[in-house]
Design a protein around this motif. Structure first.
Motif, PDB file in Angstrom:
ATOM      1  N   MET A   1     -11.249   9.269  -6.833  1.00 62.72           N
ATOM      2  CA  MET A   1     -10.390   8.318  -7.030  1.00 62.72           C
ATOM      3  C   MET A   1     -10.885   7.188  -6.098  1.00 62.72           C
ATOM      4  N   ASP A   2     -10.959   5.663  -6.623  1.00 58.25           N
ATOM      5  CA  ASP A   2     -11.502   4.833  -5.683  1.00 58.25           C
ATOM      6  C   ASP A   2     -10.136   4.321  -4.853  1.00 58.25           C
ATOM      7  N   ALA A   3     -10.629   3.353  -3.902  1.00 62.88           N
ATOM      8  CA  ALA A   3      -9.886   3.174  -2.863  1.00 62.88           C
ATOM      9  C   ALA A   3      -8.673   2.221  -3.232  1.00 62.88           C
ATOM     10  N   ARG A   4      -8.904   1.450  -4.308  1.00 60.60           N
ATOM     11  CA  ARG A   4      -8.048   0.630  -4.803  1.00 60.60           C
ATOM     12  C   ARG A   4      -6.833   1.515  -5.536  1.00 60.60           C
ATOM     13  N   LYS A   5      -7.320   2.470  -6.284  1.00 57.70           N
ATOM     14  CA  LYS A   5      -6.204   3.460  -7.000  1.00 57.70           C
ATOM     15  C   LYS A   5      -5.516   4.098  -5.794  1.00 57.70           C
ATOM     16  N   ASN A  45      -7.925  -6.174  -5.287  1.00 57.09           N
ATOM     17  CA  ASN A  45      -8.487  -5.950  -4.014  1.00 57.09           C
ATOM     18  C   ASN A  45      -7.551  -6.499  -2.767  1.00 57.09           C
ATOM     19  N   GLU A  68      -6.147   9.992   0.752  1.00 54.45           N
ATOM     20  CA  GLU A  68      -6.102  10.366  -0.584  1.00 54.45           C
ATOM     21  C   GLU A  68      -5.068  11.485  -1.116  1.00 54.45           C
TER      22      GLU A  68
END
Length: 92
Positions: A1-5, A45, A68
């Protein structure tokens, strides 16, 4: 999972746990409501300064917004929409 998600996931989790609408959170943080929605969807962002504003309203650390979620965690549910009945309103 990317940071924005991850940020969006945690933002919704903490916001719903506090019983705050996107509009109420945005108002208290001094940011636009539609911006809060975009952050929750992971399409924005977000700056550290904005994360600090959001974290202060939610009474969590910025680090908590960056954690996370555990693998397999269910997606945080939205608040129920509409007005609350008289007996269900919390003291504001």
């Amino acid at each position: 999972m990317d940071a924005r998600k991850i940020i969006g996931w945690n933002l919704r989790k903490f916001r719903v746990a506090k019983g705050l609408s996107q509009e109420k959170l945005a108002l208290e943080a001094g940011i636009d409501r539609s911006y809060v929605g975009r952050v929750e969807r992971g399409s924005e962002n977000v700056t550290i300064s904005t994360l600090e504003l959001i974290a202060a309203v939610l009474q969590v650390t910025v680090a908590a917004l960056l954690e996370e979620p555990e693998s397999g965690s269910p997606r945080p549910q939205p608040l129920s929409s509409g007005r609350k009945r008289r007996g269900q309103r919390s003291a504001e």
